[in-house]
Write a protein that holds these residues in place. Structure first.
Motif, PDB file in Angstrom:
ATOM      1  N   ALA A 177      10.326  39.415  79.418  1.00  0.00           N
ATOM      2  CA  ALA A 177       9.030  40.071  79.568  1.00  0.00           C
ATOM      3  C   ALA A 177       8.732  40.940  78.354  1.00  0.00           C
ATOM      4  CB  ALA A 177       9.032  40.912  80.841  1.00  0.00           C
ATOM      5  N   LEU A 178       9.770  41.563  77.829  1.00  0.00           N
ATOM      6  CA  LEU A 178       9.611  42.475  76.699  1.00  0.00           C
ATOM      7  C   LEU A 178       9.059  41.760  75.468  1.00  0.00           C
ATOM      8  CD1 LEU A 178      10.384  45.477  76.298  1.00  0.00           C
ATOM      9  CD2 LEU A 178      12.503  44.689  75.280  1.00  0.00           C
TER      10      LEU A 178
ATOM     11  N   TYR B 115      17.641  35.918  92.550  1.00  0.00           N
ATOM     12  CA  TYR B 115      17.447  35.382  91.216  1.00  0.00           C
ATOM     13  C   TYR B 115      18.635  34.518  90.863  1.00  0.00           C
ATOM     14  CZ  TYR B 115      16.807  35.251  86.219  1.00  0.00           C
ATOM     15  OH  TYR B 115      16.643  34.831  84.929  1.00  0.00           O
TER      16      TYR B 115
ATOM     17  N   LEU C   4      17.833  42.463  71.173  1.00  0.00           N
ATOM     18  CA  LEU C   4      17.522  43.691  71.900  1.00  0.00           C
ATOM     19  C   LEU C   4      18.338  43.844  73.171  1.00  0.00           C
ATOM     20  CD1 LEU C   4      13.649  43.746  71.634  1.00  0.00           C
ATOM     21  CD2 LEU C   4      15.270  45.155  70.394  1.00  0.00           C
TER      22      LEU C   4
ATOM     23  N   ARG D 281       8.212  51.579  70.940  1.00  0.00           N
ATOM     24  CA  ARG D 281       8.576  51.762  72.348  1.00  0.00           C
ATOM     25  C   ARG D 281      10.042  52.067  72.545  1.00  0.00           C
ATOM     26  NH1 ARG D 281       6.485  46.637  75.436  1.00  0.00           N
ATOM     27  NH2 ARG D 281       7.622  47.541  77.170  1.00  0.00           N
TER      28      ARG D 281
ATOM     29  N   GLU E  24       5.714  47.298  84.837  1.00  0.00           N
ATOM     30  CA  GLU E  24       6.668  46.212  84.681  1.00  0.00           C
ATOM     31  C   GLU E  24       7.836  46.384  85.645  1.00  0.00           C
ATOM     32  OE1 GLU E  24       7.218  44.644  80.316  1.00  0.00           O
ATOM     33  OE2 GLU E  24       6.453  46.673  80.359  1.00  0.00           O
TER      34      GLU E  24
ATOM     35  N   ARG F 111      18.452  41.801  83.756  1.00  0.00           N
ATOM     36  CA  ARG F 111      18.197  42.226  82.389  1.00  0.00           C
ATOM     37  C   ARG F 111      17.530  41.112  81.572  1.00  0.00           C
ATOM     38  NH1 ARG F 111      16.787  45.653  78.934  1.00  0.00           N
ATOM     39  NH2 ARG F 111      17.795  45.595  76.915  1.00  0.00           N
ATOM     40  N   ILE F 112      17.891  39.862  81.898  1.00  0.00           N
ATOM     41  CA  ILE F 112      17.352  38.751  81.132  1.00  0.00           C
ATOM     42  C   ILE F 112      15.860  38.609  81.366  1.00  0.00           C
ATOM     43  CG2 ILE F 112      17.405  36.233  81.045  1.00  0.00           C
ATOM     44  CD1 ILE F 112      20.503  36.658  81.216  1.00  0.00           C
ATOM     45  N   ARG F 113      15.452  38.841  82.590  1.00  0.00           N
ATOM     46  CA  ARG F 113      14.007  38.761  82.851  1.00  0.00           C
ATOM     47  C   ARG F 113      13.272  39.919  82.200  1.00  0.00           C
ATOM     48  NH1 ARG F 113      12.211  37.280  88.594  1.00  0.00           N
ATOM     49  NH2 ARG F 113      13.070  39.311  89.046  1.00  0.00           N
ATOM     50  N   GLU F 114      13.899  41.061  82.189  1.00  0.00           N
ATOM     51  CA  GLU F 114      13.306  42.206  81.489  1.00  0.00           C
ATOM     52  C   GLU F 114      13.089  41.864  80.021  1.00  0.00           C
ATOM     53  OE1 GLU F 114      15.681  45.675  83.875  1.00  0.00           O
ATOM     54  OE2 GLU F 114      15.685  45.761  81.700  1.00  0.00           O
TER      55      GLU F 114
ATOM     56  N   GLU G 278       6.774  45.420  89.077  1.00  0.00           N
ATOM     57  CA  GLU G 278       6.693  43.977  89.172  1.00  0.00           C
ATOM     58  C   GLU G 278       8.089  43.366  89.333  1.00  0.00           C
ATOM     59  OE1 GLU G 278       4.156  41.372  86.255  1.00  0.00           O
ATOM     60  OE2 GLU G 278       6.217  41.510  85.625  1.00  0.00           O
ATOM     61  N   GLU G 279       9.044  43.923  88.578  1.00  0.00           N
ATOM     62  CA  GLU G 279      10.419  43.449  88.664  1.00  0.00           C
ATOM     63  C   GLU G 279      10.951  43.562  90.091  1.00  0.00           C
ATOM     64  OE1 GLU G 279      12.911  42.484  86.378  1.00  0.00           O
ATOM     65  OE2 GLU G 279      11.157  41.957  85.193  1.00  0.00           O
TER      66      GLU G 279
ATOM     67  N   MET H 143      16.656  52.097  77.058  1.00  0.00           N
ATOM     68  CA  MET H 143      15.371  51.397  76.969  1.00  0.00           C
ATOM     69  C   MET H 143      14.544  51.704  78.215  1.00  0.00           C
ATOM     70  SD  MET H 143      14.799  47.380  76.444  1.00  0.00           S
ATOM     71  CE  MET H 143      16.065  47.387  75.188  1.00  0.00           C
ATOM     72  N   THR H 144      13.300  51.979  78.028  1.00  0.00           N
ATOM     73  CA  THR H 144      12.461  52.253  79.186  1.00  0.00           C
ATOM     74  C   THR H 144      11.367  51.220  79.272  1.00  0.00           C
ATOM     75  OG1 THR H 144      11.223  53.732  77.774  1.00  0.00           O
ATOM     76  CG2 THR H 144      12.832  54.740  79.268  1.00  0.00           C
ATOM     77  N   LEU H 145      11.272  50.618  80.412  1.00  0.00           N
ATOM     78  CA  LEU H 145      10.169  49.692  80.639  1.00  0.00           C
ATOM     79  C   LEU H 145       9.033  50.490  81.274  1.00  0.00           C
ATOM     80  CD1 LEU H 145      11.972  46.606  82.049  1.00  0.00           C
ATOM     81  CD2 LEU H 145      10.457  46.619  80.109  1.00  0.00           C
TER      82      LEU H 145
END
Lengths: 302, 673
Positions: free
Chosen positions: B474-475, A18, B504, B538, A7, B468-471, A10-11, A1-3
């Motif tokens: 956001a997704l 966290y 996902l 995407r 984003e 990963r959870i924040r990703e 920002e991460e 998966m590519t963000l």
């Protein structure tokens, strides 16, 4: 998966520390935010402190006999008065509390855990697992407790309180386990259990992660009720020569003895009874707060 | 003509929380008023208030006049005289509207005898007449049956028969077809029209479906946050709307007659009745919001003859849907199908034994839930699996998801045949194939925080959670602060986004979507559909999209497979199947879907199917559709029919079509939308 790049950027900027808001952390937070939970926890902690630190400041131990004072009301010398044998009531009460707190709380936890596990496994797996577990539950329900006691009693001598806790727990779990089984069957049909299965979560983990937490309201209520039940059952067992034996004492034996002299020597009874009531009350407060903390639909007290 | 029912300034509140805030309307005899709104807009509460059916805690003010007589504040006795006689009601769920322990004939006769002095025998005769009127075959026999012996559509007909038993002046229909399949919905709407023609009653049609109202209503009232925000003649509402909410609602509906184009969702979600925003309640979601909107709540402005809209900028509101329709023409794509196959199903069969007896179970029959289904999904493709309830689409889905050897046939997931899977391979496939369920609340563990829900698949497959959870949040368009909350703190659309994020989490290649938007309101639904669409592009996903709503499928799918009674009736590229369906069932299904377009809806020719789905325990010989097939009944000769009766048709590619096949001996393309 590519963000996308933005984003990712920002991460990285704000992703330093966290803290994962997992269930454990959220439930603990909600438990300590509620007044009930805080009071219950504080009172119970105080009781433990009293039971284990109290004997250090008292000059009498529970085995000591003051031959100059029989059946005396509370005084500067004997804070809670004395018994017919000359024992210091404060000392024996604290000794009894040490036993009862540990035995009562542990027995309640073990019996509820046993009920939850047996019931949930029977309800989730159905088939042979269910049949054999249900058979076992029914067997323990119909077998008289004394029969089992008679068989097992030679195995534990005095002072083996771990065995005693397990014995107590064994008499308390069956009915709850039957209720849990019925509820587990209905939880199993819910879609989030399906979702976990299709995700590849192993069945045993589904039981501990999804099925049992969804029965937590019942289990917590059951555990709080079991605390007082365990303390009282312990008394009746002591009558038959099992469990706590003299010169050792417990809340159960103290209340049984004290009730005989309560009318003309109230100090032999009321201090023990009062502490028992306070203990059970504190456990109930904690149970209520814990149930609300687990239940997402309960009103938030902030 | 003077109005038969006049409602003015009706308000209802429950414990100080307003549910309906000043609704006024009137209906004339023979008129159909459609009341549309999303869940929570107060449309059902308003109608229950008219009938005096609200729970004791409700506070009702305003006035409801039936033939000039006031109903609000009337005694229960007076109300009982009106209910069922002058006003009657058709409920959403026909099963709970009928008493299970009485025969339907007796129940209708009871409705007759409650208001008319007739003998039992005469009431029964009247009941049979009514059953005949609502189109129940062999009415005198069926009158002696119990409600559970009827199908959903037949039950709703019985409820309609009860509603018209005393020639009422007003019939209130509360979502009468929401629980029904499209072909049955078309039948029931037809019955309602017939019932109205017979009694001359006014109908108040409450629904969330703008398509149903378009062809049925004369006037429409749009409700939002307990108020009427627009009211007018049906054409005014659909073509000349003056309220941004109405425009947004129409823009967010997926339409079966329009190809793939992004839907325009309404941002945000409806306000809670306990915490209404100051000023216009729609302002926080409105694309045309200006500062003046927050000053005070706009009244219903008179914007045309009998047309009112509650918006201070009504003059500037334009129906943008029409502009988009013109632009949509050139989007027809001829896609080349991908190379790699991610899911292949060949001749899948699943039977369930039909057992009788409590102690000694014996097999009395077999339910053929899936009877030989074949399809495949290529990389990056979306296959829509559509069918009515009982068509076997859910069984097909569970067969694929269980990853166990099928009873007969073959299921190949990502190159692995499920009949020969080792434990490790199964876990591996579970990682690459994920599922999104229909009901987002039921599929998320209520006792887990969003963080734990999203972490579960990651932990199961040994991946670190944390970042990963924040990703993921956001997704799917949620904030990372949402992770500490429980599912019940979210609205329906947000919950479904959490469900999608969970699916996902492991970067799957194939996503199985089981009716992912059917539990959501239209304005929310559009947002989720768009999200699914953009995620697919995407992340290079493939979707198996199971749905009963053909319009949604048209928007999201590349190919579509139509199921009927455990078999595939037609399969092919979406544009080909929707524009020119070849199987008579697909044609009937597509023609039964109401369009949110009053002019076209009035001029459309419906292919009405007769009767209900046959029992899958006892399917017809030969072609399974022949018992309801309009072609079989009307167009074929006896000689041609014998082929349908004896030989079960297989899916065959159509002549001259690149990717379209139908399981019909006499398949013939025909435009029906």
């Amino acid at each position: 998966m590519t963000l996308s790049d933005e984003e990712l950027a920002e991460e990285l900027t704000d992703g330093t520390a966290y803290r994962a808001p997992s269930r454990l952390r959220v439930v603990t937070g909600r438990f300590f935010r509620s007044t009930q939970g805080r009071i219950g926890f504080a009172v119970l902690a105080l009781m433990f402190l009293l039971a284990f630190a109290g004997p250090l400041v008292n000059r009498w131990s529970y085995t000591d006999k003051d031959l100059t004072a029989f059946m005396r009301p509370p005084s500067a010398d004997h804070w809670f008065g004395t018994l017919q044998t000359g024992s210091d009531v404060f000392a024996v009460t604290l000794r009894g509390m040490q036993k009862s707190l540990i035995v009562g709380l542990l027995a309640a936890l073990v019996s509820t855990a046993l009920a939850a596990v047996v019931g949930a496994f029977a309800g989730y797996f159905r088939g042979w697992t269910e049949r054999s577990l249900t058979w076992l539950t029914d067997l323990l329900l119909v077998l008289p407790a004394f029969l089992i006691l008679a068989i097992i009693s030679p195995l534990f001598g005095s002072g083996q309180w771990v065995v005693f806790v397990i014995m107590l727990a064994l008499f308390l779990w069956m009915v709850t386990s039957k209720i849990v089984r019925g509820m587990a069957i209905s939880v199993k049909e819910r879609e989030f259990v399906q979702a976990a299965r299709y995700m590849g979560v192993p069945p045993v983990r589904i039981i501990f992660r999804h099925v049992i937490p969804n029965l937590s309201s019942l289990l917590i209520v059951d555990a709080t009720l079991n605390v007082s039940a365990a303390i009282l059952t312990e008394t009746s067992l002591s009558y038959f020569g099992f469990g706590i034996q003299p010169p050792d004492v417990s809340f159960g034996t103290l209340i049984a003895d004290g009730s005989r002299t309560a009318v003309y020597a109230p100090w032999t009874f009321w201090f023990v009874a009062g502490l028992l009531v306070v203990t059970v009350l504190a456990v109930n407060l904690m149970g209520d707060a814990l149930r609300d903390a687990f239940d997402p639909s309960a009103k938030r007290s902030r | 003509m003077s109005p038969v029912l006049e409602v003015s300034d009706l308000t209802v509140s429950f414990g100080g929380v307003p549910a309906v805030r000043g609704v006024s309307y009137s209906v004339r005899p023979g008129e159909v008023l459609g009341i549309v709104g999303e869940s929570g807009s107060g449309k059902s509460v308003a109608s229950a208030a008219i009938m005096g059916l609200l729970p004791p805690g409700a506070r009702v003010t305003g006035s409801v006049r039936l033939h000039g007589r006031e109903l609000i504040g009337a005694s229960q006795r007076q109300l009982a005289a009106f209910r069922g006689k002058s006003i009657s009601m058709v409920f959403q769920d026909p099963l709970s509207a009928l008493t299970p322990v009485y025969r339907v004939g007796d129940q209708i006769a009871e409705a007759v005898r409650a208001h008319q002095r007739v003998s039992k025998e005469n009431a029964m005769v009247k009941a049979v007449e009514l059953l005949d009127l609502v189109g129940i075959p062999r009415p005198s026999e069926r009158a002696l049956a119990f409600p559970h012996e009827f199908s959903g559509g037949m039950r709703q007909r019985v409820v309609i028969a009860m509603a018209i038993a005393n020639d009422p002046d007003v019939i209130i229909c509360d979502e009468p077809t929401t629980a029904l399949d499209v072909t049955i919905q078309a039948q029931v709407l037809e019955v309602l029209k017939r019932a109205q023609a017979k009694t001359g009653a006014a109908i108040i049609m409450i629904t969330h479906d703008l398509g149903v109202v378009a062809g049925f209503a004369d006037r429409v009232l749009v409700m939002y946050a307990g108020r009427a925000v627009e009211v007018g003649a049906v054409d005014d509402i659909y073509y000349r709307m003056r309220m941004p909410y109405t425009a947004g609602l129409l823009g967010s509906i997926p339409r079966v007659d329009r190809g793939r184009q992004p839907l325009v969702p309404i941002e945000g979600h409806p306000p809670s009745p306990a915490a209404l925003p100051p000023g216009c309640p729609f302002a926080p979601r409105c694309p045309m919001r200006v500062e003046a909107c927050d000053d005070r709540e706009p009244p219903l402005f008179e914007v045309g003859a009998g047309h009112g809209a509650a918006c201070i900028r009504w003059e500037e509101v334009r129906p943008d849907g029409l502009a988009r329709q013109a632009a949509a023409g050139d989007t027809s794509r001829l896609r080349v199908r991908g190379e790699r196959t991610v899911l292949a199903v060949r001749g899948l069969v699943k039977d369930y034994p039909l057992l009788r007896g409590a102690v000694f179970k014996r097999r009395v029959g077999t339910v053929h839930a899936v009877a030989g289904v074949s399809f495949d999904i290529r990389q990056g493709e979306t296959l829509g699996l559509v069918g009515e309830s009982g068509s076997g689409k859910t069984t097909t889905l569970t067969q694929i998801l269980e990853l166990v050897p099928p009873q007969r046939g073959r299921v190949v997931v990502l190159g692995h045949d499920t009949a020969r899977l080792s434990r490790g391979e199964r876990t591996e496939i579970r990682r690459d194939m994920q599922v999104v369920f229909q009901d987002p609340l039921a599929s998320l563990d209520p006792r887990m925080t969003v963080h734990d829900i999203l972490a579960e698949p990651l932990r199961t497959h040994g991946r670190p959670a944390g970042r990963r959870i924040r990703e993921l949040l956001a997704l799917v368009g949620l904030e990372s602060s949402h992770a500490a909350r429980y599912p019940q703190d979210f609205s329906g659309g947000q919950r479904q986004r959490i469900g999608i994020a969970r699916a996902l989490a492991l970067e799957p290649r194939l996503l199985v979507l089981d009716e992912p938007v059917s539990a959501l309101d239209v304005s929310i639904q559009a947002g989720v559909i768009n999200l699914l669409d953009s995620l697919k592009d995407r992340l290079g996903l493939s979707y198996l999209f199971v749905a009963h709503d053909l319009a949604v499928v048209r928007h999201i799918a590349d190919r579509v497979a139509v199921m009927y009674l455990g078999r595939i009736a037609e399969i092919g590229q979406v544009e080909a199947v929707y524009d020119a369906p070849a199987h008579p069932y697909t044609q009937a299904l597509l023609s039964a879907i109401p369009l949110p377009d009053p002019v076209r809806e009035r001029s459309r020719e419906r292919i009405l199917l007769e009767g209900d789905l046959p029992s899958p325990a006892n399917p017809p010989s030969g072609c399974r559709f022949r018992t309801r097939c309009p072609k079989f009944r009307a167009e074929l000769t006896d000689e041609e029919r014998s082929l349908c009766v004896t030989v079960e048709p297989e899916v065959r590619p159509l002549n001259g079509a690149t990717d379209q096949g139908a399981a019909c001996h006499y398949a013939e393309k025909r435009g029906v939308v």
